[in-house]
Design a protein around this motif. Structure first.
Motif, PDB file in Angstrom:
ATOM      1  N   GLY A  74       4.847  43.469  82.821  1.00  0.00           N
ATOM      2  CA  GLY A  74       4.823  44.874  82.426  1.00  0.00           C
ATOM      3  C   GLY A  74       3.410  45.389  82.230  1.00  0.00           C
ATOM      4  N   ASN A  75       2.564  44.592  81.623  1.00  0.00           N
ATOM      5  CA  ASN A  75       1.183  45.017  81.396  1.00  0.00           C
ATOM      6  C   ASN A  75       0.370  45.073  82.685  1.00  0.00           C
ATOM      7  N   ILE A  76       0.665  44.207  83.612  1.00  0.00           N
ATOM      8  CA  ILE A  76      -0.038  44.248  84.903  1.00  0.00           C
ATOM      9  C   ILE A  76       0.349  45.506  85.677  1.00  0.00           C
ATOM     10  N   LEU A  77       1.602  45.900  85.602  1.00  0.00           N
ATOM     11  CA  LEU A  77       2.092  47.038  86.388  1.00  0.00           C
ATOM     12  C   LEU A  77       1.962  48.390  85.683  1.00  0.00           C
ATOM     13  N   ILE A  78       1.458  48.434  84.458  1.00  0.00           N
ATOM     14  CA  ILE A  78       1.482  49.671  83.678  1.00  0.00           C
ATOM     15  C   ILE A  78       0.631  50.788  84.277  1.00  0.00           C
ATOM     16  N   THR A  79      -0.338  50.455  85.104  1.00  0.00           N
ATOM     17  CA  THR A  79      -1.187  51.492  85.695  1.00  0.00           C
ATOM     18  C   THR A  79      -0.621  52.037  87.007  1.00  0.00           C
ATOM     19  N   ARG A  80       0.547  51.574  87.392  1.00  0.00           N
ATOM     20  CA  ARG A  80       1.149  52.014  88.659  1.00  0.00           C
ATOM     21  C   ARG A  80       1.736  53.423  88.532  1.00  0.00           C
ATOM     22  N   LYS A  81       2.311  53.882  89.614  1.00  0.00           N
ATOM     23  CA  LYS A  81       2.893  55.220  89.642  1.00  0.00           C
ATOM     24  C   LYS A  81       4.068  55.332  88.672  1.00  0.00           C
ATOM     25  N   ARG A  82       4.402  56.574  88.369  1.00  0.00           N
ATOM     26  CA  ARG A  82       5.443  56.893  87.392  1.00  0.00           C
ATOM     27  C   ARG A  82       6.777  56.226  87.720  1.00  0.00           C
ATOM     28  N   LYS A  83       7.168  56.241  88.974  1.00  0.00           N
ATOM     29  CA  LYS A  83       8.450  55.656  89.377  1.00  0.00           C
ATOM     30  C   LYS A  83       8.464  54.151  89.112  1.00  0.00           C
ATOM     31  N   ILE A  84       7.379  53.474  89.414  1.00  0.00           N
ATOM     32  CA  ILE A  84       7.273  52.030  89.168  1.00  0.00           C
ATOM     33  C   ILE A  84       7.346  51.755  87.669  1.00  0.00           C
ATOM     34  N   ARG A  85       6.656  52.584  86.878  1.00  0.00           N
ATOM     35  CA  ARG A  85       6.699  52.390  85.424  1.00  0.00           C
ATOM     36  C   ARG A  85       8.109  52.569  84.888  1.00  0.00           C
ATOM     37  N   ARG A  86       8.803  53.584  85.388  1.00  0.00           N
ATOM     38  CA  ARG A  86      10.163  53.847  84.916  1.00  0.00           C
ATOM     39  C   ARG A  86      11.113  52.724  85.310  1.00  0.00           C
ATOM     40  N   LEU A  87      10.978  52.219  86.504  1.00  0.00           N
ATOM     41  CA  LEU A  87      11.923  51.212  87.003  1.00  0.00           C
ATOM     42  C   LEU A  87      11.613  49.788  86.560  1.00  0.00           C
ATOM     43  N   TYR A  88      10.326  49.473  86.389  1.00  0.00           N
ATOM     44  CA  TYR A  88       9.959  48.077  86.163  1.00  0.00           C
ATOM     45  C   TYR A  88       9.177  47.819  84.878  1.00  0.00           C
ATOM     46  N   VAL A  89       8.202  48.663  84.578  1.00  0.00           N
ATOM     47  CA  VAL A  89       7.282  48.362  83.484  1.00  0.00           C
ATOM     48  C   VAL A  89       7.985  48.392  82.140  1.00  0.00           C
ATOM     49  N   PHE A 106       7.271  46.843  68.598  1.00  0.00           N
ATOM     50  CA  PHE A 106       6.945  46.815  70.027  1.00  0.00           C
ATOM     51  C   PHE A 106       8.130  47.287  70.868  1.00  0.00           C
ATOM     52  N   ILE A 107       9.331  46.829  70.540  1.00  0.00           N
ATOM     53  CA  ILE A 107      10.528  47.236  71.279  1.00  0.00           C
ATOM     54  C   ILE A 107      10.767  48.728  71.109  1.00  0.00           C
ATOM     55  N   ILE A 108      10.647  49.223  69.880  1.00  0.00           N
ATOM     56  CA  ILE A 108      10.842  50.654  69.627  1.00  0.00           C
ATOM     57  C   ILE A 108       9.810  51.478  70.395  1.00  0.00           C
ATOM     58  N   ALA A 109       8.559  51.049  70.395  1.00  0.00           N
ATOM     59  CA  ALA A 109       7.512  51.760  71.134  1.00  0.00           C
ATOM     60  C   ALA A 109       7.780  51.754  72.638  1.00  0.00           C
ATOM     61  N   SER A 110       8.277  50.656  73.157  1.00  0.00           N
ATOM     62  CA  SER A 110       8.598  50.576  74.583  1.00  0.00           C
ATOM     63  C   SER A 110       9.771  51.483  74.938  1.00  0.00           C
ATOM     64  N   ILE A 111      10.777  51.522  74.088  1.00  0.00           N
ATOM     65  CA  ILE A 111      11.912  52.418  74.321  1.00  0.00           C
ATOM     66  C   ILE A 111      11.450  53.869  74.265  1.00  0.00           C
ATOM     67  N   TYR A 112      10.598  54.185  73.290  1.00  0.00           N
ATOM     68  CA  TYR A 112      10.051  55.534  73.176  1.00  0.00           C
ATOM     69  C   TYR A 112       9.262  55.897  74.439  1.00  0.00           C
ATOM     70  N   GLY A 113       8.441  54.986  74.937  1.00  0.00           N
ATOM     71  CA  GLY A 113       7.682  55.232  76.160  1.00  0.00           C
ATOM     72  C   GLY A 113       8.596  55.483  77.355  1.00  0.00           C
ATOM     73  N   LEU A 114       9.671  54.734  77.446  1.00  0.00           N
ATOM     74  CA  LEU A 114      10.629  54.931  78.533  1.00  0.00           C
ATOM     75  C   LEU A 114      11.311  56.283  78.426  1.00  0.00           C
ATOM     76  N   ILE A 115      11.687  56.673  77.219  1.00  0.00           N
ATOM     77  CA  ILE A 115      12.317  57.990  77.019  1.00  0.00           C
ATOM     78  C   ILE A 115      11.355  59.113  77.386  1.00  0.00           C
ATOM     79  N   LYS A 116      10.111  59.027  76.922  1.00  0.00           N
ATOM     80  CA  LYS A 116       9.124  60.057  77.225  1.00  0.00           C
ATOM     81  C   LYS A 116       8.824  60.119  78.716  1.00  0.00           C
ATOM     82  N   LEU A 117       8.850  59.000  79.382  1.00  0.00           N
ATOM     83  CA  LEU A 117       8.584  58.961  80.812  1.00  0.00           C
ATOM     84  C   LEU A 117       9.714  59.614  81.600  1.00  0.00           C
ATOM     85  N   ASN A 118      10.929  59.544  81.093  1.00  0.00           N
ATOM     86  CA  ASN A 118      12.082  60.119  81.785  1.00  0.00           C
ATOM     87  C   ASN A 118      12.258  61.611  81.530  1.00  0.00           C
TER      88      ASN A 118
END
Length: 77
Positions: free
Chosen positions: A19-34, A64-76
């Motif tokens: 996840g940390n390696i892919l975090i700088t990728r495009k929005r779609k990649i972040r939403r699907l994988y990161v 960390f889990i809550i922050a990741s879920i929040y990031g996913l929600i904000k990204l969507n």
């Protein structure tokens, strides 16, 4: 023999590293994988933290889990 909890922790670390390696990728990649890999990795490490009964790591992984879920929600949005 290595315990199932240590295997879970190793899998969690691998997911978080990916996840940390892919975090700088495009929005779609972040939403699907990161963010999903960060969430899965966090859950795996939370399970291990509960197993070793380490309160600091349990709190850390929960945040960390809550922050990741929040990031996913904000990204969507």
């Amino acid at each position: 023999m290595i315990s199932i909890y240590k295997i879970t922790a190793i899998i969690g670390l691998i997911f978080i590293i990916i996840g940390n390696i892919l975090i700088t990728r495009k929005r779609k990649i972040r939403r699907l994988y990161v963010y999903p890999s960060l969430i899965i990795g966090g859950i795996c490490l939370l399970i291990y933290s509960i197993y070793i009964n380490e309160v600091i790591f349990i709190i850390l992984q929960s945040v960390f889990i809550i922050a990741s879920i929040y990031g996913l929600i904000k990204l969507n949005e």
